[in-house]
Design an enzyme around this catalytic site. Structure first.
Site, PDB file in Angstrom:
ATOM      1  N   GLU A 279       0.953  -1.173   0.099  1.00 47.49           N
ATOM      2  CA  GLU A 279       0.180  -0.117   0.080  1.00 47.49           C
ATOM      3  C   GLU A 279       0.751   1.282   0.005  1.00 47.49           C
ATOM      4  O   GLU A 279       1.691   1.254   0.460  1.00 47.49           O
ATOM      5  CB  GLU A 279      -0.822   0.090   1.323  1.00 47.49           C
ATOM      6  CG  GLU A 279      -1.755  -1.213   1.351  1.00 47.49           C
ATOM      7  CD  GLU A 279      -3.174  -1.026   2.045  1.00 47.49           C
ATOM      8  OE1 GLU A 279      -3.400   0.201   2.205  1.00 47.49           O
ATOM      9  OE2 GLU A 279      -3.944  -1.720   1.618  1.00 47.49           O
TER      10      GLU A 279
ATOM     11  N   GLY B  83       5.074  -1.713   7.541  1.00 45.46           N
ATOM     12  CA  GLY B  83       6.344  -2.229   7.756  1.00 45.46           C
ATOM     13  C   GLY B  83       7.373  -1.507   8.636  1.00 45.46           C
ATOM     14  O   GLY B  83       6.822  -0.272   8.900  1.00 45.46           O
ATOM     15  N   GLU B  84       8.185  -1.913   8.980  1.00 46.31           N
ATOM     16  CA  GLU B  84       9.163  -1.159   9.863  1.00 46.31           C
ATOM     17  C   GLU B  84      10.694  -1.142   9.051  1.00 46.31           C
ATOM     18  O   GLU B  84      11.151  -2.122   9.012  1.00 46.31           O
ATOM     19  CB  GLU B  84       9.375  -2.160  11.115  1.00 46.31           C
ATOM     20  CG  GLU B  84      10.934  -1.660  12.046  1.00 46.31           C
ATOM     21  CD  GLU B  84      10.950  -0.216  12.428  1.00 46.31           C
ATOM     22  OE1 GLU B  84      11.605   0.357  11.683  1.00 46.31           O
ATOM     23  OE2 GLU B  84      10.417   0.072  13.205  1.00 46.31           O
TER      24      GLU B  84
ATOM     25  N   CYS C 228      -2.399  -1.237  15.541  1.00 44.28           N
ATOM     26  CA  CYS C 228      -1.983  -1.095  14.281  1.00 44.28           C
ATOM     27  C   CYS C 228      -2.737  -2.224  13.247  1.00 44.28           C
ATOM     28  O   CYS C 228      -2.489  -3.461  13.648  1.00 44.28           O
ATOM     29  CB  CYS C 228      -0.609  -0.896  13.945  1.00 44.28           C
ATOM     30  SG  CYS C 228      -0.087  -0.968  12.227  1.00 44.28           S
TER      31      CYS C 228
ATOM     32  N   ASN D 265      -7.206   6.003  14.618  1.00 40.39           N
ATOM     33  CA  ASN D 265      -8.170   5.480  13.555  1.00 40.39           C
ATOM     34  C   ASN D 265      -8.629   4.243  13.982  1.00 40.39           C
ATOM     35  O   ASN D 265      -7.954   3.393  13.766  1.00 40.39           O
ATOM     36  CB  ASN D 265      -7.509   5.671  12.063  1.00 40.39           C
ATOM     37  CG  ASN D 265      -6.994   7.021  11.788  1.00 40.39           C
ATOM     38  OD1 ASN D 265      -7.704   8.143  11.661  1.00 40.39           O
ATOM     39  ND2 ASN D 265      -5.508   6.967  11.544  1.00 40.39           N
TER      40      ASN D 265
ATOM     41  N   SER E 281       9.928   6.774   9.793  1.00 41.53           N
ATOM     42  CA  SER E 281       9.404   6.658  11.053  1.00 41.53           C
ATOM     43  C   SER E 281       9.883   4.887  11.400  1.00 41.53           C
ATOM     44  O   SER E 281       9.663   4.104  10.907  1.00 41.53           O
ATOM     45  CB  SER E 281       7.961   6.534  11.128  1.00 41.53           C
ATOM     46  OG  SER E 281       7.431   6.310  12.518  1.00 41.53           O
TER      47      SER E 281
ATOM     48  N   CYS F 144      -3.472   6.673   8.868  1.00 49.90           N
ATOM     49  CA  CYS F 144      -2.329   5.912  10.118  1.00 49.90           C
ATOM     50  C   CYS F 144      -2.804   4.811  10.673  1.00 49.90           C
ATOM     51  O   CYS F 144      -3.792   4.797  11.237  1.00 49.90           O
ATOM     52  CB  CYS F 144      -1.791   7.022  10.845  1.00 49.90           C
ATOM     53  SG  CYS F 144      -0.082   6.621  11.449  1.00 49.90           S
TER      54      CYS F 144
ATOM     55  N   CYS G 168       3.835  -6.568   8.902  1.00 52.82           N
ATOM     56  CA  CYS G 168       4.669  -6.080   9.498  1.00 52.82           C
ATOM     57  C   CYS G 168       4.830  -7.028  11.010  1.00 52.82           C
ATOM     58  O   CYS G 168       3.974  -7.717  11.232  1.00 52.82           O
ATOM     59  CB  CYS G 168       4.537  -4.840  10.082  1.00 52.82           C
ATOM     60  SG  CYS G 168       5.836  -3.944  11.403  1.00 52.82           S
TER      61      CYS G 168
ATOM     62  N   CYS H 142       2.525  -3.791  16.929  1.00 51.17           N
ATOM     63  CA  CYS H 142       2.050  -2.574  17.716  1.00 51.17           C
ATOM     64  C   CYS H 142       0.454  -2.875  17.732  1.00 51.17           C
ATOM     65  O   CYS H 142      -0.268  -3.033  16.907  1.00 51.17           O
ATOM     66  CB  CYS H 142       2.260  -1.138  17.088  1.00 51.17           C
ATOM     67  SG  CYS H 142       3.984  -0.890  16.589  1.00 51.17           S
TER      68      CYS H 142
ATOM     69  N   SER I 201       8.045   6.204  16.613  1.00 45.91           N
ATOM     70  CA  SER I 201       6.712   6.085  16.928  1.00 45.91           C
ATOM     71  C   SER I 201       6.748   5.749  18.584  1.00 45.91           C
ATOM     72  O   SER I 201       7.082   4.832  18.927  1.00 45.91           O
ATOM     73  CB  SER I 201       6.208   4.727  16.082  1.00 45.91           C
ATOM     74  OG  SER I 201       4.917   4.704  16.278  1.00 45.91           O
TER      75      SER I 201
ATOM     76  N   ASN J 216       4.381   6.914  21.246  1.00 44.29           N
ATOM     77  CA  ASN J 216       3.058   6.312  21.674  1.00 44.29           C
ATOM     78  C   ASN J 216       2.869   6.374  23.193  1.00 44.29           C
ATOM     79  O   ASN J 216       1.696   6.020  23.641  1.00 44.29           O
ATOM     80  CB  ASN J 216       2.517   5.297  20.979  1.00 44.29           C
ATOM     81  CG  ASN J 216       2.629   5.362  19.424  1.00 44.29           C
ATOM     82  OD1 ASN J 216       2.239   6.385  18.933  1.00 44.29           O
ATOM     83  ND2 ASN J 216       3.352   4.423  18.773  1.00 44.29           N
TER      84      ASN J 216
ATOM     85  N   CYS K 293       2.990   8.503   1.376  1.00 44.87           N
ATOM     86  CA  CYS K 293       3.243   7.634   2.477  1.00 44.87           C
ATOM     87  C   CYS K 293       3.831   6.245   1.738  1.00 44.87           C
ATOM     88  O   CYS K 293       2.913   5.616   0.905  1.00 44.87           O
ATOM     89  CB  CYS K 293       2.151   7.422   3.364  1.00 44.87           C
ATOM     90  SG  CYS K 293       2.571   6.261   4.660  1.00 44.87           S
TER      91      CYS K 293
HETATM   92  S1  SF4 Z   1       2.673   0.989  13.525  1.00 43.58           S
HETATM   93 FE1  SF4 Z   1       4.326   0.543  12.034  1.00 43.58          FE
HETATM   94  S2  SF4 Z   1       5.988  -0.754  13.293  1.00 43.58           S
HETATM   95 FE2  SF4 Z   1       3.864  -0.812  14.316  1.00 43.58          FE
HETATM   96  S3  SF4 Z   1       2.903  -2.851  13.646  1.00 43.58           S
HETATM   97 FE3  SF4 Z   1       2.045  -0.909  12.523  1.00 43.58          FE
HETATM   98  S4  SF4 Z   1       3.257  -1.060  10.412  1.00 43.58           S
HETATM   99 FE4  SF4 Z   1       4.462  -2.195  12.000  1.00 43.58          FE
END
Ligand code: SF4
Length: 421
Positions: A123, A239-240, A195, A370, A269, A413, A188, A192, A292, A294, A181
């Site tokens: 995406e 992804g990271e 997410c 979100n 990020s 996000c 990933c 998190c 990130s 949080n 983006c």
């Molecule tokens: S916020 Fe980013 S690092 Fe965390 S699970 Fe989602 S995609 Fe992966």
């Protein structure tokens, strides 16, 4: 054997023997040329007894003219193109396979990845208009010059008009501003808790070409004129990036050095991958860094982001301190506000203390969570986001509220999960 007379050195390689260039992880059999570095393309061209400048012609065609096939590169002799194609060389950039448009103008794309055996998509999101300075690099984004985005007509057919009249029309219209983006992995592994992408698990890493190619596909779709239109890149999609470090940085170099996009308009990020941050700190060409965050303490962060068990907040901040920041450059804390979890005034106070304790020039991006199916968090109460921001500002920490973009098409996000609606 490469003839000496045909050999010209690529940038930064002067004095190196041709054999060394050929050694450098060069693909030997035919493959996708899109995503290869200048050095690798040089090796390919040397393999065809061609002068080194041919690599530059390939790069210019793929990243500036944005061609989608070897045949379109008419600056290369026809016989060479035929020879290359016969050996299996091709240009296969990622292509937009589906597009969804939000009522706010945001567009979310499924981009077909050409380098895997899987036919999977990833995406990418286009967010038109200025971002009010909140994306996090602390430098070029908060300026107010440039014209507002103008939608460029019909949408939804996946076409990538590359014809000359379209390009002429693009350069005649006012400059556009947008943020793209970009994803670095399919799925990933970081998990998190807030997410949607995390629900996919890690499916695979993207190649450098698949990362850079998302950008090229979107630039082409919007007939972006690099150098005139103001395009920000945020590596904050699926992804990271620091768990796919080499391809991510190779993509950054292609986008900066070959596509001509300025690194000062790029932000990556990370969830706090300490070895990645330390490596990143040594890069001569690099985007801005966003963490990130949080949560303002390890206890709460571990609940939301299990990666904190491995790398504590202080470890992450110590690693970030190794960055040689440019003048007026900030490190951004991304902070997703989860209703009743991390959005109270006491967390704002603690976050302000953390920002000061870090010794870094920190700015905070606040993002109201979100909602997504299957995730048991709530959006913050109306007013809490502004109150959180006010408290940070009162404590001397620059804080911005990021407008949720494309919520209705799952482009916002933490919502990227290849939703087909
Ligand atoms: S916020 Fe980013 S690092 Fe965390 S699970 Fe989602 S995609 Fe992966």
């Amino acid at each position: 054997m490469v003839e000496r007379s045909a050999f010209r050195y690529p940038q930064g390689m002067a004095g190196k023997p041709p054999s060394e260039l050929l050694d450098a992880a060069a693909p030997v059999a035919g493959d996708n040329l899109f995503g290869l570095s200048r050095q690798q393309l040089t090796s390919v061209m040397l393999g065809f007894s061609q002068p080194v400048y041919r690599a530059g012609q390939l790069l210019d065609a793929m990243y500036r003219q944005r061609v989608a096939s070897l045949d379109e590169i008419t600056v290369l002799p026809r016989a060479l193109r035929e020879q290359m194609a016969k050996s299996g060389w091709r240009i296969s950039p990622p292509k937009i396979s589906a597009a969804f448009r939000s009522s706010d103008g945001t567009e979310r794309y499924l981009v077909a990845c050409p380098d895997g055996p899987d036919g999977q998509t990833v995406e990418t999101v286009w967010m038109p208009g200025g971002d009010g300075g909140e994306i996090g690099d602390g430098s070029a984004d908060s300026d107010s010059t440039g014209s507002a985005y103008e939608a460029d007509g019909e949408f939804g057919d996946g076409s990538t008009a590359a014809d000359e009249p379209a390009k002429k029309a693009a350069s005649a219209r006012p400059a556009q501003r947008a943020t793209i983006c970009v994803s670095s992995q399919i799925g990933c592994a970081v998990n998190c808790q807030f997410c949607l992408t995390a629900q996919l698990g890690l499916q695979r890493n993207l190649t450098a070409g698949e990362i850079a190619g998302q950008v090229i596909a979107v630039l082409e779709r919007h007939s972006v004129v690099v150098g005139r239109d103001r395009i920000n890149l945020v590596f904050m999609g699926m992804g990271e990036p620091f768990l796919n470090y080499e391809p991510f940085m190779a993509a950054v170099r292609l986008l900066v050095e070959e596509a001509g996009l300025p690194e000062s308009r790029m932000t990556v990020s990370t969830s706090g991958i300490v070895p990645g941050i330390l490596r990143f700190a040594q890069e001569p060409v690099r985007p801005h860094l966003a963490i990130s965050m949080n949560a303002p303490n390890d206890r709460l962060r571990e609940e939301i982001m299990p990666v904190t068990r491995k790398w504590k907040i202080d470890d992450v901040l110590r690693a970030a301190a190794a960055l040689r920041l440019r003048p007026r450059e900030y490190v951004t804390f991304e902070y997703v506000l989860l209703g009743g979890v991390n959005d109270r005034q006491e967390e704002a106070e603690e976050l302000a203390r953390l920002a000061r304790r870090s010794g870094l020039p920190v700015k905070v991006n606040l993002i109201a969570w979100n909602p997504g199916p299957g995730i048991a968090y709530a959006s913050p109460q109306p007013g809490n986001v502004e109150a959180f921001q006010r408290r940070l500002i009162e404590r001397g920490v620059p804080a911005f509220i990021r407008r949720p973009r494309g919520r209705d098409i799952y482009a916002a996000c933490g919502q990227l999960k290849r939703t087909l609606e």
